[in-house]
Every structure is written in C-alpha cells, then in structure tokens.
Design a protein around this motif. Structure first.
Motif, PDB file in Angstrom:
ATOM      1  N   ARG A   1       0.842  -1.189   0.000  1.00  0.00           N
ATOM      2  CA  ARG A   1       0.000   0.000   0.000  1.00  0.00           C
ATOM      3  C   ARG A   1       0.882   1.245   0.000  1.00  0.00           C
ATOM      4  N   PRO A   2       0.310   2.403  -0.314  1.00  0.00           N
ATOM      5  CA  PRO A   2       1.151   3.603  -0.384  1.00  0.00           C
ATOM      6  C   PRO A   2       1.875   3.841   0.937  1.00  0.00           C
ATOM      7  N   MET A   3       3.135   4.221   0.827  1.00  0.00           N
ATOM      8  CA  MET A   3       3.894   4.549   2.032  1.00  0.00           C
ATOM      9  C   MET A   3       3.353   5.858   2.603  1.00  0.00           C
ATOM     10  N   PRO A   4       3.293   5.995   3.931  1.00  0.00           N
ATOM     11  CA  PRO A   4       2.901   7.282   4.492  1.00  0.00           C
ATOM     12  C   PRO A   4       3.729   8.410   3.863  1.00  0.00           C
ATOM     13  N   GLY A   5       3.052   9.497   3.502  1.00  0.00           N
ATOM     14  CA  GLY A   5       3.750  10.600   2.831  1.00  0.00           C
ATOM     15  C   GLY A   5       3.490  10.631   1.335  1.00  0.00           C
ATOM     16  N   PHE A   6       2.900   9.550   0.811  1.00  0.00           N
ATOM     17  CA  PHE A   6       2.564   9.472  -0.615  1.00  0.00           C
ATOM     18  C   PHE A   6       1.122   9.018  -0.809  1.00  0.00           C
ATOM     19  N   THR A   7       0.468   9.601  -1.792  1.00  0.00           N
ATOM     20  CA  THR A   7      -0.855   9.134  -2.194  1.00  0.00           C
ATOM     21  C   THR A   7      -0.723   8.608  -3.622  1.00  0.00           C
ATOM     22  N   ILE A   8      -1.029   7.338  -3.764  1.00  0.00           N
ATOM     23  CA  ILE A   8      -0.837   6.683  -5.060  1.00  0.00           C
ATOM     24  C   ILE A   8      -2.206   6.304  -5.609  1.00  0.00           C
ATOM     25  N   GLY A   9      -2.417   6.554  -6.890  1.00  0.00           N
ATOM     26  CA  GLY A   9      -3.666   6.172  -7.519  1.00  0.00           C
ATOM     27  C   GLY A   9      -3.395   5.336  -8.750  1.00  0.00           C
ATOM     28  N   VAL A  10      -4.446   4.724  -9.260  1.00  0.00           N
ATOM     29  CA  VAL A  10      -4.354   4.025 -10.542  1.00  0.00           C
ATOM     30  C   VAL A  10      -5.315   4.765 -11.471  1.00  0.00           C
ATOM     31  N   LEU A  11      -4.774   5.398 -12.497  1.00  0.00           N
ATOM     32  CA  LEU A  11      -5.606   6.210 -13.394  1.00  0.00           C
ATOM     33  C   LEU A  11      -6.118   5.374 -14.559  1.00  0.00           C
ATOM     34  N   ALA A  12      -7.350   5.670 -14.961  1.00  0.00           N
ATOM     35  CA  ALA A  12      -7.942   4.972 -16.101  1.00  0.00           C
ATOM     36  C   ALA A  12      -7.097   5.237 -17.355  1.00  0.00           C
ATOM     37  N   GLU A  13      -7.216   4.336 -18.334  1.00  0.00           N
ATOM     38  CA  GLU A  13      -6.432   4.471 -19.557  1.00  0.00           C
ATOM     39  C   GLU A  13      -6.870   5.683 -20.370  1.00  0.00           C
ATOM     40  N   ASP A  14      -8.156   6.004 -20.290  1.00  0.00           N
ATOM     41  CA  ASP A  14      -8.692   7.007 -21.214  1.00  0.00           C
ATOM     42  C   ASP A  14      -9.037   8.341 -20.538  1.00  0.00           C
TER      43      ASP A  14
ATOM     44  N   ASP B   1      -7.721  11.113 -17.000  1.00  0.00           N
ATOM     45  CA  ASP B   1      -6.758  11.273 -15.920  1.00  0.00           C
ATOM     46  C   ASP B   1      -7.455  11.199 -14.570  1.00  0.00           C
ATOM     47  N   GLU B   2      -8.463  10.329 -14.499  1.00  0.00           N
ATOM     48  CA  GLU B   2      -9.195  10.119 -13.251  1.00  0.00           C
ATOM     49  C   GLU B   2      -8.961   8.690 -12.772  1.00  0.00           C
ATOM     50  N   PRO B   3      -9.093   8.452 -11.443  1.00  0.00           N
ATOM     51  CA  PRO B   3      -8.851   7.104 -10.925  1.00  0.00           C
ATOM     52  C   PRO B   3      -9.729   6.042 -11.597  1.00  0.00           C
ATOM     53  N   ALA B   4      -9.116   4.904 -11.903  1.00  0.00           N
ATOM     54  CA  ALA B   4      -9.847   3.778 -12.489  1.00  0.00           C
ATOM     55  C   ALA B   4     -10.627   3.069 -11.384  1.00  0.00           C
ATOM     56  N   ALA B   5     -11.627   2.311 -11.767  1.00  0.00           N
ATOM     57  CA  ALA B   5     -12.387   1.537 -10.775  1.00  0.00           C
ATOM     58  C   ALA B   5     -11.461   0.486 -10.175  1.00  0.00           C
ATOM     59  N   PRO B   6     -11.637   0.174  -8.860  1.00  0.00           N
ATOM     60  CA  PRO B   6     -10.822  -0.903  -8.275  1.00  0.00           C
ATOM     61  C   PRO B   6     -10.929  -2.168  -9.130  1.00  0.00           C
ATOM     62  N   GLY B   7      -9.813  -2.857  -9.262  1.00  0.00           N
ATOM     63  CA  GLY B   7      -9.823  -4.111 -10.011  1.00  0.00           C
ATOM     64  C   GLY B   7      -9.566  -3.943 -11.490  1.00  0.00           C
ATOM     65  N   SER B   8      -9.598  -2.713 -12.010  1.00  0.00           N
ATOM     66  CA  SER B   8      -9.299  -2.605 -13.450  1.00  0.00           C
ATOM     67  C   SER B   8      -7.901  -2.034 -13.650  1.00  0.00           C
ATOM     68  N   LEU B   9      -7.318  -2.484 -14.736  1.00  0.00           N
ATOM     69  CA  LEU B   9      -5.920  -2.141 -15.013  1.00  0.00           C
ATOM     70  C   LEU B   9      -5.807  -0.672 -15.414  1.00  0.00           C
ATOM     71  N   GLY B  10      -4.834   0.012 -14.891  1.00  0.00           N
ATOM     72  CA  GLY B  10      -4.644   1.411 -15.262  1.00  0.00           C
ATOM     73  C   GLY B  10      -3.209   1.836 -15.027  1.00  0.00           C
ATOM     74  N   ARG B  11      -2.995   3.148 -15.012  1.00  0.00           N
ATOM     75  CA  ARG B  11      -1.640   3.705 -14.896  1.00  0.00           C
ATOM     76  C   ARG B  11      -1.362   4.099 -13.446  1.00  0.00           C
ATOM     77  N   VAL B  12      -0.301   3.541 -12.882  1.00  0.00           N
ATOM     78  CA  VAL B  12       0.061   3.854 -11.494  1.00  0.00           C
ATOM     79  C   VAL B  12       0.621   5.279 -11.455  1.00  0.00           C
ATOM     80  N   ALA B  13       0.047   6.111 -10.577  1.00  0.00           N
ATOM     81  CA  ALA B  13       0.415   7.534 -10.578  1.00  0.00           C
ATOM     82  C   ALA B  13       0.465   8.063  -9.144  1.00  0.00           C
ATOM     83  N   VAL B  14       1.197   9.167  -8.974  1.00  0.00           N
ATOM     84  CA  VAL B  14       1.324   9.794  -7.656  1.00  0.00           C
ATOM     85  C   VAL B  14       0.523  11.088  -7.661  1.00  0.00           C
TER      86      VAL B  14
END
Ligand code: ATP
Ligand code: MG
Length: 545
Positions: A355-368, A370-383
């Motif tokens: 899970r994200p280390m304290p001090g960082f917020t990590i999201g997974v962005l949808a392919e299409d 720049d908003e977070p993808a639904a849990p369980g779907s593949l996307g771009r790991v971003a800070v």
C-alpha cells in the motif's frame, strides 16, 4: 493525526530547512564513536568506520577537492567499489555543497561517458582497477573536461587520492545547500531505453528516512545489510544515505554476487535486517546451496522488480522470514510498501506490492482519462502530487520533453510509467511497465503474471515474457526461459510450461513459443530488459524465423 502522518510531518520539518547542510545531517551531528559502516571484504574480514573517522577523513578530502575547484553545485563523480573511500568521498562532496554523481563499477566506458558528459562532472574519483575505463577511446573524450583522482596507483596526469585526502582540513563548516539544493545526480536504470537524469534535492532525505522506518523497519539494534549496489538508486538511497542520515551502521560488502558469499555474510555477521533485489533471492533459491544454520533474520525486503510469489514462500522456509515487496523508482524513492513497521501491520495479500507509504498518495488512473480507475481494473500507477508531502521529483535533468510526458496535463499526477491495479482495500498490484503490456486480441496481459506461473515450475530459474507481433491477434505471448541446473531444453518441457500457464493463469495467455536460453538481457543492475527480447523477435520474425 495518525502516528505515521505525524512522523511524516516531523521528517518534513527535519529535512525541510533552508539552511540544511547535508554533511552535518549525514555525519557531523552523530556521536563520533558510533559506527557508520562495517566494510566487509571477500574473505569476510571486516573493518568498522566510525562517524568520527568519517568526519575527519572527509574534512581532509573536502579541503583537497576544494583545491581542484570543487564548490557548491559542482558535479563530482565516483567510480569506486564498496570500500572505505566511498563513504568518505560522498561526505567530502556534500561538505562542499557539491553534487555526487554515482558510477556503477560494472559499467563499460560508454555508460560512464554518458553520465560524466550529461552531468557536467568536473572531477571523477576512480579506483585504480576501474581507471582504464576512463582512458580516451571510442566513447571517452581524449581531452575531457574533468580531473581524474585515482585511489591506488595513478595514471600520468591524475591526482593521487591519498595525497588529496592528506590535505590539512580547513575550518570551513559544511556548506548549507538548503532543502531544495541538489545533493545527488543519478540516472535511471535504462530498463526501457536510454537512462534519464534525475537531480535529487536534499529534502528527499525525508522520504528516504521514511522508507527506512516504514518499509524496512531498521531498528537501532539491527545488523542492517542492503545488498543493492550504491551505483543505483535503491543502494544509494537505502544502503548509504538513509542509514547515514539516522546515524545507523550499514554493511558494505566489497565483492560481486555469489550465493555462497551471500549466505556467509548473512550468517557470519548475524544480519537481522536485509534488503535486496528479487534477482538475489531468485539466485539464492536456484543455487541449490542450503541456508546455513543459525540465521538471525527478522526483516527481509525486496525492491526494484516484481517479486514472484513463490520466492515469498521459499523465503519463509529458507530464511525463516518472508520477503516483503516494496515498489519505487529512481525518481521517487520507495512509495508502495508492504511495510515492516509495526504501525502499518496489515495482512499481506499475495502478489500485492503493498500500500502507499505514508507521505505518498498513489492512484491508478484509467487508460482514457486522468481520473482514478475503478478498483480491479488495469490502469496507470500515478502519484497524486498535492497529497504527497514527501514527493520531490519535478522533472528530468535537461529533458523537458520527457519530463512533460511524466505528468498529466493538469499537473495533478506524476505518471510512473507502470501499469497496475488497486483492490477495494487500497492494496496495489503491479502488472507491468506500460511498454511491456501485451495486447492480444484486445486483452491486456501483464507479463509478470505469466512469469510468476512459469517461475514456480521446478525446471525454471528465470523467465521473461514478451508480446510479439501476430497478424491475427495483434500480439501473442512468447516466453524466454533459463533452466535450472540439471534440466535440458525439450519440446515436451515447452508444452508442459505452456499448459501450466493455461491451467494456472488463463487459457488464452499461454506462451505460443517457449525459447530456452542461457541468459536474459539485463541492465548492469540486473533488471530484465524485455524491450531487447521484443526487438530480437521482431527482427527474427522479419526474417521468417
Ligand atoms: P528506466 O526508467 O531507465 O527504463 P527503470 O525504470 O528500471 O529504468 P528504476 O528507477 O531503477 O529504473 O526502476 C524503477 C522501476 O522498477 C519501476 O518503475 C518499476 O517498473 C520497477 N519496479 C521497482 N520496484 C518494483 C516492484 N516491487 N515491483 C514491480 N516493479 C518494480
Ligand atoms: Mg523508469
């Protein structure tokens, strides 16, 4: 405020000052008799370097480097093995407010020249054994803009390290570069192409110390050994910089990798906390050498490449403690962790990098978008930059075009270039690098999942899975496999491996071809370069092979 959020705020304050002096924080403020490094040679002889000795020796070397014109902002490179000269050199550079440029000792002249020229280094400190790599040649300029300082017997025109290190110390206090001042300039590993230059500001120390606490959980009583080479980010940040920042002792082994030696160091030194790349754990497992009795390990961490789940199981048996996976980049330091710190205690999920280390917020962005993808779907790991108080990267050195590609257009997110997914509880799963994703008949397939299935087979030492062009399906999966000792390539084995993927992972994602090979293309730091295999297959397919 949670304890970890409070700790992040403390670290930001500690390493955020405009009059921060790196050499003070990493050396002078610590008790003189505390041990900074235990230096181990290939015969397992050890020598301790105290903070007092480190201070004294680096003060003299700094005075010597100043006579060569080194001052605030100068780039000073070092091509040194893990001997006492390495920490002394780093501290001398930082004492002057200069910037350290690491050069990995396994580099060939081309990789060295690229870094020296791109960083604008004015001095290179090299071990005599490495010195021939700096000779003028195809890659190395004949009239270089740098002075060479040699540890050992110098070549004509070089400065002798021992002479420089004997300069009487001046009474200068360590230069304050401030939290935004640069302290290191290093290069990414080159796993996906040309290495990119990253300038590390001094305030990055906060995130390095945070990982040492939250991720590795190095305690004052630990015998801590990070086996990663300090020529690279993981070794530099967490085998040298973070331990020095906190006044701890680090173990530096001056030898190439061997399974026997690794076991001996773990046992003889009574190592309690170890970190290394997965390739080391894989090599220990396939060496066939049993773990020595009486290991004292309490923490075991891995970073730099995906950790195959079967290694976690193996470690529990062989080392008496599971290996925990941590994820990061040269550009970020470590940011996703299966943290060992008791405050972060949460069940490990198999295959998750944490899970994200304290001090960082990590999201997974949808392919299409720049908003977070639904849990369980593949996307771009971003800070998420605004919500990551320990984030320090703002772009590559001298490369605005590549830098711009790493941030979303609205500047809110930094894009790691990795694909993954997050589950409902915030556990992150690495899938692959964006470039390595295989798209077969519209399905997105991450090579790591398939590699993990293959590497669980007893015949497999190492494997890399890539997508190769296919007229009907766009791409199909192919696997490159290095066999363990005692196994021979055979068609029947190839079929067996493909069937394993069909039954354990997915019927469609099995390798259409299995190539048995003696070794996989890797970066000098040991990361598998799938792009080399893809290029090789494209070329062969073009020739009808
Ligand atoms: P380049 O950017 O030059 O191609 P590189 O990305 O390998 O090289 P590094 O910064 O050393 O250079 O490595 C960071 C990358 O390593 C991450 O972006 C990720 O792809 C991979 N990585 C690191 N840790 C993990 C992990 N625990 N699991 C999966 N991948 C990891
Ligand atoms: Mg990268």
């Amino acid at each position: 405020m949670s304890h970890s959020a409070q700790r992040v705020a403390e670290l930001q304050a500690e390493y955020g000052s405009p009059d921060l002096a790196v050499a003070h924080l990493l050396c002078d403020r610590h008790p003189a008799d505390a041990v900074a490094a235990t230096l181990v040679d290939p015969d397992l002889e050890t020598v301790d370097l105290t903070y007092g000795e480190l201070r004294e020796r680096s003060e003299r070397l700094a005075a010597g480097l100043a006579t060569l014109g080194v001052g605030p902002g100068s780039r000073v490179a070092a091509l040194l093995p893990k001997t006492v000269e390495l920490p002394v050199t780093l501290l001398a550079i930082w004492r002057l407010g200069a910037v350290y440029v690491p050069l990995f000792t396994a580099f060939a002249p081309q990789a060295i020249a690229l870094r020296l020229l791109a960083s604008g280094a004015s001095v290179v400190i090299a071990d005599a054994g490495q010195r021939p790599k700096l000779d003028p040649g195809e890659d190395m300029p004949s009239d270089p803009p740098w002075t060479i300082v040699t540890v050992g017997e110098p070549a004509a025109g070089d400065v002798r390290f021992d002479d420089l290190a004997a300069t009487p110390a001046s009474d200068a206090v360590p230069v304050a570069v401030g939290a935004d001042g640069p302290m290191v300039q290093l290069y990414t590993s080159g796993t996906t192409g040309r290495p990119k230059g990253v300038v590390v500001p001094a305030r990055a120390l906060a995130s390095m110390v945070a990982y040492q606490e939250f991720g590795l959980d190095v305690s004052p009583d630990d015998v801590f050994w990070n086996g990663a080479d300090p020529g690279w980010a993981y070794g530099l940040y967490y085998a040298l910089i973070a331990p020095l920042a906190t006044g701890r002792c680090t173990v530096l082994l001056n030898a190439g990798f061997s399974a026997r030696l690794t076991w001996d160091v773990l046992a003889n030194l009574g190592v309690t906390n170890v970190a290394s790349a997965p390739t080391v754990y894989r090599a220990l497992r396939s060496s066939g050498i049993a773990a020595p009795a009486g290991l004292a390990l309490r923490r075991c961490s891995s970073a730099g490449e995906p950790l195959n789940p079967d290694i976690v199981t193996w470690a529990q048996d062989a080392l008496g403690v599971p290996v925990r996976d941590h994820y990061g980049q040269t550009e970020l330091g470590m940011v996703v962790i299966n943290g060992w710190h008791p405050d972060l205690e949460a069940p490990i999920r198999p295959g998750s990098m944490g899970r994200p280390m304290p001090g960082f917020t990590i999201g997974v962005l949808a392919e299409d978008s720049d908003e977070p993808a639904a849990p369980g779907s593949l996307g771009r790991v971003a800070v998420n930059i605004a919500d990551s108080p320990l984030m320090w990267f703002s772009g590559y050195d001298g490369d605005p075009a590549t830098s711009a590609e790493k941030f979303t257009a609205d500047g809110r997110w930094y894009l790691t270039g990795d694909a993954g997914q997050v589950d409902d509880d915030g556990y992150l799963f690495f899938s692959s690098r964006d470039d390595d994703v295989i798209i077969m008949a519209g399905y997105r397939i991450g090579p790591f999942d398939i590699e993990s299935v293959l590497s669980a087979h007893p015949a497999v030492a190492e494997t890399a899975v890539v997508g190769v062009p296919d007229a009907a399906r766009g791409e199909v999966v192919e696997a490159f496999v290095v066999l363990r000792a005692g196994f021979e390539p055979a068609d029947a084995l190839a079929v067996e491996l493909a069937t394993l993927v069909k039954t354990r992972y997915a019927a469609h994602a099995y390798p259409r071809r299995v190539h048995f090979t003696d070794e996989l293309p890797k970066t000098p730091s040991g990361k598998i370069q799938r792009f080399v295999l893809r290029a090789q297959r494209r070329e062969e397919l073009g020739r009808g092979i």
